[in-house]
Design an enzyme around this catalytic site. Structure first.
Site, PDB file in Angstrom:
ATOM      1  N   ASP A  80       0.815  -1.055  -0.107  1.00 17.76           N
ATOM      2  CA  ASP A  80      -0.900  -0.210   0.143  1.00 17.76           C
ATOM      3  C   ASP A  80       1.185   1.211  -0.413  1.00 17.76           C
ATOM      4  O   ASP A  80       2.243   1.465  -0.238  1.00 17.76           O
ATOM      5  CB  ASP A  80      -0.823   0.088   1.111  1.00 17.76           C
ATOM      6  CG  ASP A  80      -0.636   0.538   2.519  1.00 17.76           C
ATOM      7  OD1 ASP A  80       0.781   0.351   2.696  1.00 17.76           O
ATOM      8  OD2 ASP A  80      -0.679   0.155   3.301  1.00 17.76           O
TER       9      ASP A  80
ATOM     10  N   THR B  99       2.659  -1.973   9.097  1.00 19.24           N
ATOM     11  CA  THR B  99       2.822  -2.469   9.771  1.00 19.24           C
ATOM     12  C   THR B  99       3.234  -4.224   9.381  1.00 19.24           C
ATOM     13  O   THR B  99       3.811  -5.291  10.077  1.00 19.24           O
ATOM     14  CB  THR B  99       2.044  -2.748  11.230  1.00 19.24           C
ATOM     15  OG1 THR B  99       0.863  -3.135  10.222  1.00 19.24           O
ATOM     16  CG2 THR B  99       1.709  -2.211  11.732  1.00 19.24           C
TER      17      THR B  99
ATOM     18  N   CYS C 112       3.386  -3.859   4.236  1.00 16.33           N
ATOM     19  CA  CYS C 112       2.441  -2.000   3.915  1.00 16.33           C
ATOM     20  C   CYS C 112       2.486  -1.756   5.785  1.00 16.33           C
ATOM     21  O   CYS C 112       4.094  -1.969   5.882  1.00 16.33           O
ATOM     22  CB  CYS C 112       0.725  -2.906   4.847  1.00 16.33           C
ATOM     23  SG  CYS C 112       0.371  -3.926   6.039  1.00 16.33           S
TER      24      CYS C 112
ATOM     25  N   HIS D 266       7.218 -31.592   8.556  1.00 19.34           N
ATOM     26  CA  HIS D 266       6.599 -29.982   8.737  1.00 19.34           C
ATOM     27  C   HIS D 266       5.356 -30.412   6.782  1.00 19.34           C
ATOM     28  O   HIS D 266       4.649 -29.273   7.190  1.00 19.34           O
ATOM     29  CB  HIS D 266       7.378 -29.485   7.833  1.00 19.34           C
ATOM     30  CG  HIS D 266       8.808 -29.326   9.128  1.00 19.34           C
ATOM     31  ND1 HIS D 266       7.926 -29.429  10.670  1.00 19.34           N
ATOM     32  CD2 HIS D 266       9.859 -29.893   9.178  1.00 19.34           C
ATOM     33  CE1 HIS D 266       9.128 -28.761  11.148  1.00 19.34           C
ATOM     34  NE2 HIS D 266      10.011 -29.262  10.964  1.00 19.34           N
TER      35      HIS D 266
ATOM     36  N   HIS E 237      10.107 -24.836   8.423  1.00 19.40           N
ATOM     37  CA  HIS E 237       9.347 -25.789   9.179  1.00 19.40           C
ATOM     38  C   HIS E 237       7.917 -25.490   8.031  1.00 19.40           C
ATOM     39  O   HIS E 237       6.669 -25.535   8.015  1.00 19.40           O
ATOM     40  CB  HIS E 237       9.603 -25.477  10.153  1.00 19.40           C
ATOM     41  CG  HIS E 237      10.369 -25.718  10.763  1.00 19.40           C
ATOM     42  ND1 HIS E 237      10.428 -26.133  11.809  1.00 19.40           N
ATOM     43  CD2 HIS E 237      11.545 -26.044  10.600  1.00 19.40           C
ATOM     44  CE1 HIS E 237      11.231 -26.615  12.704  1.00 19.40           C
ATOM     45  NE2 HIS E 237      11.442 -27.186  11.853  1.00 19.40           N
TER      46      HIS E 237
HETATM   47  C1  RB5 Z   1      -2.216   2.395   6.364  1.00 22.54           C
HETATM   48  O1  RB5 Z   1      -2.299   3.480   7.349  1.00 22.54           O
HETATM   49  C2  RB5 Z   1      -2.509   1.414   7.517  1.00 22.54           C
HETATM   50  O2  RB5 Z   1      -3.123   1.076   8.261  1.00 22.54           O
HETATM   51  C3  RB5 Z   1      -2.253  -0.276   6.705  1.00 22.54           C
HETATM   52  O3  RB5 Z   1      -0.582   0.427   6.196  1.00 22.54           O
HETATM   53  C4  RB5 Z   1      -1.262  -1.876   7.069  1.00 22.54           C
HETATM   54  O4  RB5 Z   1       0.111  -0.823   9.063  1.00 22.54           O
HETATM   55  C5  RB5 Z   1      -2.707  -1.860   8.172  1.00 22.54           C
HETATM   56  O5  RB5 Z   1      -2.488  -3.586   8.671  1.00 22.54           O
END
Ligand code: RB5
Length: 146
Positions: free
Chosen positions: A12, A71, A69, A137, A102
Protein backbone atom coordinates in the site's frame (compact mmCIF):
# COMPACT_ATOMS: atom_id res chain seq x y z
CA UNK A 1 8.02 -17.07 -17.53
CA UNK A 2 10.41 -18.89 -15.20
CA UNK A 3 7.97 -19.42 -12.33
CA UNK A 4 10.66 -20.24 -9.78
CA UNK A 5 12.59 -17.08 -10.59
CA UNK A 6 9.56 -14.78 -10.69
CA UNK A 7 8.16 -12.87 -7.76
CA UNK A 8 4.99 -10.85 -7.45
CA UNK A 9 5.23 -7.89 -5.08
CA UNK A 10 2.66 -5.47 -3.72
CA UNK A 11 2.28 -2.78 -1.11
CA UNK A 12 0.00 0.00 0.00
CA UNK A 13 1.07 3.66 0.19
CA UNK A 14 2.70 3.19 3.61
CA UNK A 15 5.35 0.88 2.20
CA UNK A 16 5.46 2.12 -1.39
CA UNK A 17 9.01 3.46 -1.03
CA UNK A 18 10.30 0.21 0.47
CA UNK A 19 8.53 -1.80 -2.25
CA UNK A 20 10.36 0.20 -4.92
CA UNK A 21 13.69 -0.43 -3.20
CA UNK A 22 13.02 -4.15 -2.81
CA UNK A 23 12.02 -4.33 -6.46
CA UNK A 24 15.41 -2.87 -7.46
CA UNK A 25 17.14 -5.25 -5.06
CA UNK A 26 15.39 -8.24 -6.64
CA UNK A 27 16.05 -7.10 -10.20
CA UNK A 28 19.74 -6.60 -9.40
CA UNK A 29 19.84 -10.23 -8.22
CA UNK A 30 18.35 -11.55 -11.44
CA UNK A 31 14.75 -12.10 -10.39
CA UNK A 32 11.81 -11.29 -12.63
CA UNK A 33 9.45 -9.00 -10.72
CA UNK A 34 5.74 -8.45 -11.29
CA UNK A 35 4.63 -5.26 -9.53
CA UNK A 36 0.97 -5.42 -8.45
CA UNK A 37 1.07 -1.80 -7.16
CA UNK A 38 0.48 0.50 -5.41
CA UNK A 39 1.93 3.01 -7.82
CA UNK A 40 2.49 5.98 -5.53
CA UNK A 41 2.31 7.21 -1.95
CA UNK A 42 -1.33 8.29 -2.41
CA UNK A 43 -3.50 6.66 0.22
CA UNK A 44 -4.98 3.31 -0.86
CA UNK A 45 -6.36 0.22 0.88
CA UNK A 46 -3.85 -2.54 1.62
CA UNK A 47 -6.68 -5.03 1.07
CA UNK A 48 -6.79 -4.48 -2.71
CA UNK A 49 -3.07 -5.10 -3.18
CA UNK A 50 -2.96 -7.97 -0.70
CA UNK A 51 -5.73 -9.68 -2.67
CA UNK A 52 -3.90 -9.22 -5.98
CA UNK A 53 -0.68 -10.80 -4.75
CA UNK A 54 -2.25 -13.53 -2.61
CA UNK A 55 -4.69 -14.39 -5.39
CA UNK A 56 -1.84 -14.85 -7.87
CA UNK A 57 0.07 -17.11 -5.47
CA UNK A 58 -3.06 -19.02 -4.47
CA UNK A 59 -3.85 -19.74 -8.14
CA UNK A 60 -0.27 -20.91 -8.74
CA UNK A 61 0.56 -18.10 -11.16
CA UNK A 62 3.55 -17.23 -8.96
CA UNK A 63 5.42 -19.52 -6.58
CA UNK A 64 6.46 -16.61 -4.36
CA UNK A 65 5.11 -13.22 -3.36
CA UNK A 66 6.15 -10.30 -1.19
CA UNK A 67 3.68 -7.98 0.54
CA UNK A 68 4.32 -4.78 2.44
CA UNK A 69 2.16 -2.36 4.36
CA UNK A 70 2.82 -0.09 7.32
CA UNK A 71 2.94 -2.83 9.94
CA UNK A 72 2.55 -5.91 7.75
CA UNK A 73 -0.45 -6.91 9.86
CA UNK A 74 -3.22 -6.03 7.43
CA UNK A 75 -1.44 -7.70 4.52
CA UNK A 76 -0.94 -10.87 6.59
CA UNK A 77 -4.60 -11.00 7.50
CA UNK A 78 -5.68 -10.62 3.89
CA UNK A 79 -3.12 -13.01 2.40
CA UNK A 80 -3.71 -15.87 4.83
CA UNK A 81 -7.39 -16.08 3.89
CA UNK A 82 -6.42 -17.41 0.46
CA UNK A 83 -6.21 -21.19 -0.03
CA UNK A 84 -2.64 -22.52 -0.32
CA UNK A 85 -1.18 -19.19 0.82
CA UNK A 86 1.17 -19.32 3.77
CA UNK A 87 2.12 -15.71 4.45
CA UNK A 88 4.77 -15.00 7.08
CA UNK A 89 5.12 -11.59 8.70
CA UNK A 90 8.81 -11.27 9.52
CA UNK A 91 11.02 -8.63 11.06
CA UNK A 92 13.89 -10.87 12.15
CA UNK A 93 16.21 -13.16 10.20
CA UNK A 94 15.51 -16.28 12.27
CA UNK A 95 11.77 -16.05 11.57
CA UNK A 96 12.39 -15.42 7.87
CA UNK A 97 14.58 -18.53 7.71
CA UNK A 98 12.22 -20.71 9.73
CA UNK A 99 9.17 -19.56 7.77
CA UNK A 100 10.76 -21.39 4.85
CA UNK A 101 12.35 -24.36 6.65
CA UNK A 102 9.29 -25.37 8.69
CA UNK A 103 6.33 -23.53 7.13
CA UNK A 104 7.22 -23.36 3.43
CA UNK A 105 5.93 -19.78 3.46
CA UNK A 106 5.09 -18.65 -0.06
CA UNK A 107 4.52 -14.99 0.79
CA UNK A 108 6.90 -12.85 2.82
CA UNK A 109 5.21 -9.93 4.57
CA UNK A 110 7.06 -6.97 6.06
CA UNK A 111 6.12 -3.72 7.72
CA UNK A 112 7.59 -0.69 6.02
CA UNK A 113 7.07 1.39 9.17
CA UNK A 114 8.74 -1.28 11.31
CA UNK A 115 11.98 -2.23 9.58
CA UNK A 116 14.75 -0.39 7.74
CA UNK A 117 15.89 -0.97 4.17
CA UNK A 118 18.98 -3.04 4.94
CA UNK A 119 17.12 -5.40 7.24
CA UNK A 120 14.39 -5.74 4.60
CA UNK A 121 16.97 -6.75 1.96
CA UNK A 122 18.46 -9.33 4.32
CA UNK A 123 15.02 -10.72 5.15
CA UNK A 124 14.22 -11.03 1.44
CA UNK A 125 17.57 -12.62 0.62
CA UNK A 126 17.33 -15.11 3.49
CA UNK A 127 13.73 -15.98 2.70
CA UNK A 128 14.38 -16.53 -1.01
CA UNK A 129 17.50 -18.59 -0.50
CA UNK A 130 16.22 -20.92 2.23
CA UNK A 131 14.70 -24.28 1.27
CA UNK A 132 11.72 -26.02 2.84
CA UNK A 133 12.78 -29.04 4.91
CA UNK A 134 9.72 -31.18 4.06
CA UNK A 135 9.23 -34.44 6.00
CA UNK A 136 7.05 -33.98 9.06
CA UNK A 137 6.66 -30.30 8.18
CA UNK A 138 5.03 -31.24 4.88
CA UNK A 139 2.43 -33.32 6.75
CA UNK A 140 1.72 -30.32 8.98
CA UNK A 141 1.35 -27.67 6.30
CA UNK A 142 -0.91 -30.00 4.32
CA UNK A 143 -3.35 -29.85 7.24
CA UNK A 144 -3.53 -26.03 7.27
CA UNK A 145 -6.11 -25.54 4.52
CA UNK A 146 -9.58 -26.27 5.90
C1 RB5 B 1 -2.05 2.43 6.51
O1 RB5 B 1 -2.14 3.60 7.23
C2 RB5 B 1 -1.90 1.23 7.44
O2 RB5 B 1 -3.10 1.01 8.13
C3 RB5 B 1 -1.50 0.00 6.67
O3 RB5 B 1 -0.33 0.26 5.97
C4 RB5 B 1 -1.20 -1.25 7.48
O4 RB5 B 1 -0.29 -1.00 8.50
C5 RB5 B 1 -2.37 -2.02 7.88
O5 RB5 B 1 -2.27 -3.08 8.53
Amino acid sequence: MDRENSIIIGSDHAAFELKEKIKDFLLSRGYVVEDAGADSEDSVSYVDYGKKVAGAVSQGRFARGILLCGTGLGMSMVANRFPKVRAALCSDIFSARMSRVHNDANILVMGGRIIGDILAYELVRTWLETEFEGGRHLDRIQCIDL
